[in-house]
Design a protein around this motif. Sequence first.
Motif, short mmCIF file in Angstrom:
data_model
loop_
_atom_site.label_atom_id
_atom_site.label_comp_id
_atom_site.label_asym_id
_atom_site.label_seq_id
_atom_site.Cartn_x
_atom_site.Cartn_y
_atom_site.Cartn_z
N ASN A 188 57.11 74.69 70.38
CA ASN A 188 55.94 75.23 71.06
C ASN A 188 54.71 74.36 70.84
O ASN A 188 53.93 74.10 71.77
CB ASN A 188 55.64 76.65 70.55
CG ASN A 188 56.43 77.72 71.28
OD1 ASN A 188 57.37 77.40 72.03
ND2 ASN A 188 56.10 78.97 71.07
N TYR A 206 50.44 82.68 73.59
CA TYR A 206 49.75 81.41 73.34
C TYR A 206 48.32 81.45 73.88
O TYR A 206 47.38 81.05 73.20
CB TYR A 206 50.53 80.25 73.96
CG TYR A 206 49.78 78.95 73.91
CD1 TYR A 206 49.61 78.26 72.70
CD2 TYR A 206 49.20 78.40 75.06
CE1 TYR A 206 48.91 77.06 72.66
CE2 TYR A 206 48.49 77.21 75.01
CZ TYR A 206 48.35 76.55 73.81
OH TYR A 206 47.64 75.37 73.75
N ALA A 246 50.40 78.30 68.96
CA ALA A 246 51.76 77.97 69.43
C ALA A 246 52.81 78.39 68.41
O ALA A 246 53.85 78.94 68.76
CB ALA A 246 51.86 76.48 69.72
#
Length: 296
Positions: A186, A101, A124
Amino acid sequence: MDSEAHEKRPPILTSSKQDIAPHIANVSEMKHYLCGCCAAFNNIAITFPIQKVLFRQQLYGIKTRDAVLQLRRDGFRNLYRGILPPLMQKTTTLALMFGLYEDLSCLLRKHISTPEFATRSLAAVLAGTTEAIFTPLERVQTLLQDHKHHDKFTNTYQAFKALKCHGIREYYRGLVPVLFRNGFSNVLFFGLRGPIKEHLPTATTHSAHLVNDFICGGLLGAMLGILFFPVNVVKTRMQSQIGGEFQSFPKVFQKIWLERDRKLTNLFRGAHLNYHRSLISWGIINATYEFLLKII
């Protein structure tokens, strides 16, 4: 002689600094991966028994008391049975989740002219998609925790071997819900982590920062745990099967929905335990990660 010796010292020191600098840079680049890995290890070691109770509820739609009684009948020897796959999977995937990330966010900002939110959201999703490479570990964990398979294999190696004869595709059974869960969870986790922490009381000490990080991670984990609970129910059902037809996500969901009398309360059976487990797990993960990030 003294003058010549004095003139030779600076180049030696400069060379030494040049040799050390790349190593310091490498450690700095890898620290997000290392912190994510350690945070996952800490979490799994503490919360695995809770996860096992939740797994039984997701798979069989039974009450917490009945799931605990199942584990008691299995005995203490089997309490941590199946911990190796989640330990391997979580330490690897969380290392990738945090590390990729950060790396992908930096990379995308350099090459794509889009708003910060869009760039970080894409990073993400890509990190979550990469995590799905390790779906076989999650698949084997499901099989080892299901008491119906206790007589078929006793360890991770045997479980992997049992799937081998069905081909590589069998290792990735349940991949669709894994991709969906990883990507969107995410986006929400990294997107909301900062704003939530900003609304918490200002931390002035290290312990206060630790508490804030735990609360922030815990609240997010609990929210995402409830939001994606039905997805995990379907994933668990798909991954508990060995061989046979590869059924689609909607088909498996419909089957579970009918089995549980078309009631949301039955579909979300075990969600309260999942809420508390996620609260504790992601609190531990986020607090450990942020703490290690400061000291490494």
